[in-house]
Motif scaffolding. Structure first.
Motif, PDB file in Angstrom:
ATOM      1  N   ARG A  65      36.981  37.891  41.201  1.00 13.69           N
ATOM      2  CA  ARG A  65      35.851  38.827  41.274  1.00 13.69           C
ATOM      3  C   ARG A  65      34.589  38.058  41.612  1.00 13.69           C
ATOM      4  NH1 ARG A  65      36.904  42.344  35.874  1.00 13.69           N
ATOM      5  NH2 ARG A  65      38.957  43.144  36.453  1.00 13.69           N
ATOM      6  N   GLY A  66      34.074  38.321  42.788  1.00  7.28           N
ATOM      7  CA  GLY A  66      32.808  37.698  43.204  1.00  7.28           C
ATOM      8  C   GLY A  66      32.869  36.184  43.222  1.00  7.28           C
TER       9      GLY A  66
ATOM     10  N   ILE B  19      34.230  36.484  46.941  1.00  8.41           N
ATOM     11  CA  ILE B  19      35.621  36.898  47.175  1.00  8.41           C
ATOM     12  C   ILE B  19      36.098  37.822  46.056  1.00  8.41           C
ATOM     13  CG2 ILE B  19      38.012  36.109  47.397  1.00  8.41           C
ATOM     14  CD1 ILE B  19      36.389  35.173  49.750  1.00  8.41           C
ATOM     15  N   ASP B  20      36.503  39.022  46.437  1.00  5.42           N
ATOM     16  CA  ASP B  20      37.153  39.976  45.524  1.00  5.42           C
ATOM     17  C   ASP B  20      38.577  40.172  46.006  1.00  5.42           C
ATOM     18  OD1 ASP B  20      34.966  40.684  43.849  1.00  5.42           O
ATOM     19  OD2 ASP B  20      34.153  41.880  45.491  1.00  5.42           O
ATOM     20  N   LEU B  21      39.521  40.029  45.087  1.00  7.70           N
ATOM     21  CA  LEU B  21      40.909  40.047  45.518  1.00  7.70           C
ATOM     22  C   LEU B  21      41.795  40.293  44.307  1.00  7.70           C
ATOM     23  CD1 LEU B  21      42.569  39.310  48.052  1.00  7.70           C
ATOM     24  CD2 LEU B  21      42.609  36.968  47.249  1.00  7.70           C
ATOM     25  N   ALA B  22      42.848  41.064  44.489  1.00  8.29           N
ATOM     26  CA  ALA B  22      43.799  41.267  43.386  1.00  8.29           C
ATOM     27  C   ALA B  22      45.212  41.148  43.933  1.00  8.29           C
ATOM     28  CB  ALA B  22      43.582  42.637  42.759  1.00  8.29           C
ATOM     29  N   ILE B  23      46.066  40.454  43.186  1.00  9.56           N
ATOM     30  CA  ILE B  23      47.458  40.280  43.610  1.00  9.56           C
ATOM     31  C   ILE B  23      48.352  40.954  42.577  1.00  9.56           C
ATOM     32  CG2 ILE B  23      49.260  38.599  44.152  1.00  9.56           C
ATOM     33  CD1 ILE B  23      46.683  36.696  44.591  1.00  9.56           C
ATOM     34  N   ALA B  24      49.144  41.908  43.061  1.00 10.25           N
ATOM     35  CA  ALA B  24      49.998  42.698  42.155  1.00 10.25           C
ATOM     36  C   ALA B  24      51.354  42.021  42.004  1.00 10.25           C
ATOM     37  CB  ALA B  24      50.168  44.103  42.722  1.00 10.25           C
ATOM     38  N   PRO B  25      52.058  42.316  40.901  1.00  7.78           N
ATOM     39  CA  PRO B  25      53.396  41.735  40.730  1.00  7.78           C
ATOM     40  C   PRO B  25      54.289  42.080  41.925  1.00  7.78           C
ATOM     41  CG  PRO B  25      52.718  42.920  38.748  1.00  7.78           C
ATOM     42  CD  PRO B  25      51.687  43.201  39.777  1.00  7.78           C
TER      43      PRO B  25
END
Ligand SMILES: Nc1ncnc2c1ncn2[C@@H]1O[C@H](COP(=O)(O)OP(=O)(O)OP(=O)(O)O)[C@@H](O)[C@H]1O
Ligand code: SF4
Ligand SMILES: [Mg+2]
Length: 357
Positions: free
Chosen positions: A15-16, A40-46
């Protein structure tokens, strides 16, 4: 891959996140800084694979190092399992990272300790994290060798006695030793002979399916990134400029830079001129104002010089999970042929204007 990525809580999130470096070779007195990661905002899912593309120096490896906790961002948050990595005590952070995420580097020859035989290389993380009894650790080492398709006879070999492909298999086995849910692979095949690259890619694909791994996959070979990934992010001078489902990224990306990148590696069945960009990437220590791509973009105007556009998505026009940062995005329906014509026309107008002035 069969996980509902949209709804699952992220394994890892940024986040940021921001990170800059003192420019290399710039001397010691107040060297200029390279903005390697910006907001950088980013999310990685299972279970999902996230591909990362962009020219050399855009921040792909820095992003990988921040995700895996090797580097701490100057600002912003890194969350693993919803918890702030850098707010944890150091030993808890080591446990969280050790068990949660594995990293495969480009060059196994330098990433592996060359004085340790393979079985010690693979046992090391099990010993450090005190996993099971001695006998269980030995059994796990044998299991890991089998998992990556290596015969048990390599257990006593030193990394230097193995082929490049075998060494990378050892590096992958080590990354998997503690059963992480996420593997970050930064150019995992680029140091290998072309003939063994496909084998290592297939091994990663196979392991991903069998173990239900999430993966972050970084490579210069952007068509391979597209094929391996569920989602692809495009980076430019430290920023994420587009995030798109992999099946849309070649022909339906909305950011001009993504379209230009993918046009440079056309399919064999559809040979086409790449979209021409003006000049090389600008200096990372002095990025242009506003949108940093504007010095090379055929659609740039005054607005692009004034402000960096926020992320936008267009419900109804772009599917969920597709977002981009551009004031004048390419229409999803525009063909690469049309974009080549636009960019060529814009360049010849600019050349005429320059001649006149
Ligand atoms: N340790 C460092 N010291 C100084 N500058 C660095 C350092 N590491 C990276 N950089 C700079 O940060 C920027 C991003 O580098 P990074 O290695 O993340 O790019 P990359 O996208 O992985 O490039 P490549 O495709 O060549 O591997 C570049 O300008 C690079 O020169
Ligand atoms: S914001 Fe402007 S310069 Fe940047 S990519 Fe979009 S059109 Fe090009
Ligand atoms: Mg790199």
């Amino acid at each position: 891959m069969n996980v509902d990525h949209e709804r699952a809580a992220p394994l890892t999130e940024l986040r940021g996140a921001r990170l800059s470096y003192a420019a290399r070779g710039a001397g010691l007195f107040r060297p200029p800084r390279v903005q390697a990661l910006v907001d950088i905002d980013l999310a990685i899912a299972p279970g999902e694979t996230l591909g990362v593309v962009g020219e050399s120096g855009c921040g792909k490896s820095t992003l990988a190092r921040v995700l895996v906790g090797i580097e701490k961002p100057e600002s912003g948050t890194v969350l693993h399992g919803g918890r702030d990595l850098w707010a944890m005590p150091a030993d808890e952070r080591r446990r969280t990272l050790g068990g949660g995420v594995g990293m495969v580097f480009q060059d196994a020859a330098t990433a592996l300790n060359r004085r340790l035989p393979v079985h010690r290389v693979l046992r090391d993380p099990l010993d450090v994290h005190r996993r099971g009894s001695g006998a269980q650790r030995d059994a796990r080492v044998r299991e890991l060798l089998g998992l990556v398709g290596l015969p048990s006879s390599v257990a006593d070999a030193l990394p230097g006695q193995l082929s490049g492909g075998q060494r990378q298999r050892v590096a992958i086995a080590r990354a998997l030793a503690l059963e992480p849910a996420l593997v970050i692979a930064d150019e995992p095949t680029s140091a290998l002979d072309v003939s063994v690259r496909a084998q290592i890619l297939n091994l990663l694909l196979d392991l991903r399916e069998r173990l239900g791994l999430a993966m972050v996959f970084v490579s210069h070979d952007i068509q391979t990134v597209r094929r391996m990934s569920d989602r692809v992010i495009t980076m430019y001078l430290g920023r994420i400029v587009e995030e798109a489902p992999a099946e849309r990224v070649t022909g339906h990306a909305r950011h001009p830079y993504t379209r230009a990148l993918f046009s440079a590696t056309p399919g064999l069945l559809d040979p086409i001129e790449p979209i021409p960009l003006t000049g090389p990437p600008p200096s990372a220590t002095r990025p242009p104002s506003g949108c940093p791509f504007r010095t090379r973009c055929w659609k740039a105007d005054e607005r692009c010089a004034e402000s960096m556009p926020d992320f936008r998505d267009e419900p109804g026009e772009t599917p969920d999970g597709h977002r981009f940062r551009c004031h004048h995005p390419v229409a999803a329906s525009e063909s690469t042929h049309q974009l080549v014509a636009q960019a060529t026309a814009a360049q010849s107008t600019a050349a005429q204007d320059k001649e006149r002035s």
